[in-house]
Design an enzyme around this catalytic site. Structure first.
Site, PDB file in Angstrom:
ATOM      1  N   ASP A   1      45.918 -20.606  50.473  1.00 33.45           N
ATOM      2  CA  ASP A   1      46.146 -20.718  51.561  1.00 33.45           C
ATOM      3  C   ASP A   1      47.505 -22.060  51.340  1.00 33.45           C
ATOM      4  O   ASP A   1      47.274 -23.103  50.360  1.00 33.45           O
ATOM      5  CB  ASP A   1      45.030 -21.644  53.100  1.00 33.45           C
ATOM      6  CG  ASP A   1      45.949 -22.559  53.859  1.00 33.45           C
ATOM      7  OD1 ASP A   1      46.711 -21.937  55.135  1.00 33.45           O
ATOM      8  OD2 ASP A   1      45.803 -23.415  54.472  1.00 33.45           O
TER       9      ASP A   1
ATOM     10  N   HIS B   1      53.772 -38.208  67.458  1.00 36.81           N
ATOM     11  CA  HIS B   1      53.886 -37.080  67.301  1.00 36.81           C
ATOM     12  C   HIS B   1      53.973 -36.476  65.464  1.00 36.81           C
ATOM     13  O   HIS B   1      54.153 -37.869  65.177  1.00 36.81           O
ATOM     14  CB  HIS B   1      55.431 -36.310  67.706  1.00 36.81           C
ATOM     15  CG  HIS B   1      55.814 -34.602  67.617  1.00 36.81           C
ATOM     16  ND1 HIS B   1      55.775 -34.262  65.937  1.00 36.81           N
ATOM     17  CD2 HIS B   1      55.807 -33.831  67.856  1.00 36.81           C
ATOM     18  CE1 HIS B   1      56.474 -32.986  65.704  1.00 36.81           C
ATOM     19  NE2 HIS B   1      56.331 -32.447  67.148  1.00 36.81           N
TER      20      HIS B   1
ATOM     21  N   ALA C   1      66.161 -43.015  73.772  1.00 40.83           N
ATOM     22  CA  ALA C   1      65.762 -43.699  73.954  1.00 40.83           C
ATOM     23  C   ALA C   1      66.835 -45.120  73.962  1.00 40.83           C
ATOM     24  O   ALA C   1      67.777 -44.359  73.397  1.00 40.83           O
ATOM     25  CB  ALA C   1      64.750 -44.325  72.839  1.00 40.83           C
TER      26      ALA C   1
END
Length: 747
Positions: free
Chosen positions: A431, A470, A503
């Site tokens: 993987d 995130h 921002a």
């Protein structure tokens, strides 16, 4: 009726050879409700799976006792110390019998052959009665357990090795007894042989038990890692309680130098923990509030308050102990060959023994001794030397030693079949994310424009992302921490899902996002910068563009970095003629970019977890023997489908539950070490079976008369007993050499 499936591990006393294992397994399998039975001679125990609707523990106990063995109880997490005490008592009894048997046997030898030392006792009229007086109590004490097991075998219509031993020892003693009372000639006196025979058989069992105890050291070491007590905070008071009484939700206190009692989360304090027993790394791990800790690891220098998250039996270390132990009960195909040999072995030996008796009864050399006497000696010698104890120990001792060595190296092998299959693997699928790569994005490079320094760009970008969860935001925040940037609280923050953020930092408007997002808000990207972006995207980088007050100021390149040693491991496997694939749910471009760096030719991209399994099946249908290596979470379907599933995980529960082999250190080098260990262990099993066979193939003919034909001397029964014990000892010793194994891989 609802299936009430239950699994237990029980201790069984009295098993001595492969036929004992077969007998216990077959007898238990005939009980209604038994689902599976795995008996291990090396640990003298069994793992039994049964349905409680049809069967109770008492039924299992009765069946074991009925067939002549001893049910010693159920082993549990708390029962290992009891097991060890029982083993010690049994070994002490064996030692006393051995000392007594050899002491009496040597005395009888002295009385029998004293003439060679200038002392002729044969003129003493009561010599045979004196020998009987010495031998009879010795036969009861030393040979008694052998006769008892033989009687149980006959009672249960089971021709086991103890029956053969009893025939050999009993025949020589009864012959001596008849000679004592002048029913047969005096030269049929074998008192010294019968006692020494029983002593040698007992010595063999003593040495086997001592060696078998050593093969279980891996589990003992793991158990020793667990603390016996924990300091729990209750109602403001510190209380010391047994570890098994600690429950999830309890608050435990751990001082410097103490072991973490159980798995939990730090709620107060910070310290460095020695986690080498889990991760194999000598460098201590720093733990602070909110970090997870593993029971058995060592607190080095701080004072920690920990909230318990798992019950004693569910902790990581308990799962590892259970995994290592269960693996020792599995049988690879090579063991099934040994089992088949043992099935036919006893009838063949009986035919050889009887044939030898008949031959020498009619064709013996009367000048050396009466043919009937020679035939009798030959019969006893064949019966004794044929013991298949070495067969019974060949596989379990090697499997136990190999799996134990793997556990020491941070490689958990779930079963013997995995060890055997790993040697045959010709195709390996890796993987990508979390296996070949680190599994988390990191800032790889920072490019600045329009007269801004890197530190200033990161200050604005990281401050803007300060409150974001995130993964890409975390990558920037980690980079800011690395270069020691003091962040500023944003005055305003706004998120645009899938695009970016806005921002206000120190009165300046900051936008961070992808190329399309910046174009939407009319930020100019010139052709030169466009080329730079295209080049980075070709390398499968994730790009975060940073604009301040309407101007593009920089590009932060983020990527999932390739793990250390990954390229060298792939190269090593290819040199060994293994086909290497990489599979990923990422885009084809991203997958191919990583594959190029690692020199992997076969890439399978843009697949979902269940599709990974289908890809494994496709290769298996083509005749490939496939190993799948993944991180143990989204790869679990493929890990299960593969011929051998290898889960990488830093001690996670998911990793332990998935795959046939678990690499605790999360180090790709352990893939090679696991393969090497499988080859070493399988070679040991084959060597053991060879030695077990070779002893019998060579020595049975010797005992049947070949020794006499070559050297004009009969093969004595006591020599047979010594040779039989030596065969078992050599097999166990050969298995224990695995403990000295050191990985040859140097990268």
């Amino acid at each position: 009726m609802e299936n009430k499936k239950k699994q237990i591990k029980i201790k069984i006393g009295g098993m001595t050879c492969a036929s004992c294992v077969r007998r216990v397994e077959n007898s238990l399998k005939n009980l209604k409700g038994i689902l599976n039975v795995n008996v291990n001679l090396a640990t003298e125990s069994a793992i039994i799976t049964y349905d409680e609707n049809f069967l109770k523990i008492d039924n299992i106990k009765k069946r074991i006792d009925d067939i002549g063995y001893k049910f010693l109880g159920i082993s549990s997490d708390e029962g290992y110390e009891i097991d060890e005490k029982e083993k010690k008592k049994y070994i002490d009894k064996l030692k006393k019998r051995v000392y007594t048997g050899f002491g009496g046997g040597i005395l009888l030898l002295f009385l029998m052959y004293g003439e060679y030392l200038g002392l002729n006792f044969k003129n003493f009229k009561g010599l045979l009665f004196l020998q009987l007086l010495i031998a009879a109590p010795l036969m009861l004490y030393v040979g008694g357990p052998i006769f008892k097991k033989a009687l149980n075998g006959i009672k249960n219509k089971d021709l086991n090795m103890d029956v053969m031993y009893a025939i050999g020892i009993g025949s020589s003693f009864i012959s001596s007894l008849l000679a004592t009372f002048k029913i047969i000639p005096e030269n049929y006196n074998f008192y010294e042989a019968s006692v020494l025979l029983a002593a040698f058989l007992t010595l063999g069992r003593l040495l086997e038990n001592l060696a078998k105890n050593r093969t279980g050291e891996a589990i003992k070491k793991l158990i020793d890692l667990r603390p016996k007590e924990a300091t729990v905070l209750k109602d403001g008071k510190e209380l010391k309680i047994p570890i098994k009484e600690v429950k999830p939700g309890d608050i435990v206190l751990v001082k410097p130098g103490e072991k973490i009692p159980t798995d939990g989360i730090v709620i107060e304090g910070e310290s460095f923990l020695d986690e080498s027993m889990v991760r194999g790394e000598p460098i201590p791990e720093f733990k602070k509030k909110g970090d997870e800790v593993i029971g058995g690891t060592i607190n080095q220098n701080g004072y920690l308050k920990i909230k318990v998250t798992k019950d004693f039996k569910e902790t990581f270390l308990s799962q590892v102990i259970k995994l290592v132990e269960e693996a020792q009960y599995t049988k690879p195909q090579v063991q099934k060959l040994a089992d088949r040999i043992v099935t036919y072995f006893i009838p063949v030996v009986l035919i050889i023994a009887i044939s030898s008796y008949i031959f020498w009864r009619f064709f013996g050399n009367a000048n050396i001794m009466p043919p009937s006497l020679f035939a009798f000696i030959s019969l006893i010698s064949v019966l004794v030397i044929a013991c298949p104890c070495a067969f019974g120990l060949a596989t379990p001792t090697a499997i136990t030693a190999g799996i134990g060595k793997g556990a020491e190296l941070g490689i958990l092998i779930r079963n013997g079949e995995a060890l055997e299959t790993l040697k045959k693997i010709n195709t390996i699928i890796f993987d990508k994310t979390g296996t070949l790569t680190k599994g988390k994005p990191e800032v790889e490079s920072v490019i600045t424009f329009n007269n801004i320094k890197e530190e200033e760009l990161i200050l604005y970008a990281a401050s803007a992302e300060k409150n974001s969860e995130h993964p890409l935001a975390k990558a920037i925040l980690n980079y800011a921490e690395k270069i020691k940037i003091n962040l500023i609280e944003p005055e305003k923050f706004e998120s645009f899902p899938g695009k970016g953020i806005r921002a206000i930092i120190k009165g300046k408007e900051v936008y961070i996002g992808n190329k399309n997002f910046l174009r939407e808000i009319k930020i100019e990207i010139n052709k030169q910068i466009e080329k730079e972006i295209e080049k980075l995207e070709e390398e499968a980088k994730t790009l975060l563009l940073v604009a301040i007050d309407g101007k593009l100021k920089g590009i932060i390149s983020v990527s999932d970095r390739i793990k250390e040693n990954a390229k060298e491991i792939i190269s090593y496997l290819k040199k060994k003629k293994k086909k290497v694939y990489m599979i990923t749910g990422d885009t084809k471009k991203s997958g191919e970019a990583v594959a190029r760096k690692l020199s992997i030719d076969n890439v399978i991209a843009e697949v979902l977890p269940h599709e990974k399994r289908e890809k494994v099946k496709e290769l298996q249908k083509k005749g490939e023997i496939v190993a799948f290596i993944g991180d143990g979470i989204n790869d679990s379907p493929a890990l299960t489908q593969a011929d051998v599933g290898i889960a990488l995980g830093s001690g996670t529960d998911i990793a332990i539950e998935s795959g046939d082999i678990v690499l605790l250190r999360d180090d790709l080098r352990d893939v090679i070490i696991a393969m090497e260990l499988s080859i070493k262990t399988l070679n040991k099993i084959k060597q053991n079976i060879f030695w077990a066979l070779i002893y019998n193939i060579i020595l049975i003919p010797f005992a049947a008369g070949l020794f006499y034909l070559l050297f004009r001397v009969p093969f004595r029964p006591e020599w047979s007993a010594a040779a039989m014990a030596l065969s078992s000892i050599s097999v166990v010793t050969n298995s224990l050499l695995l403990k000295k194994y050191k990985p040859s891989l140097k990268i």
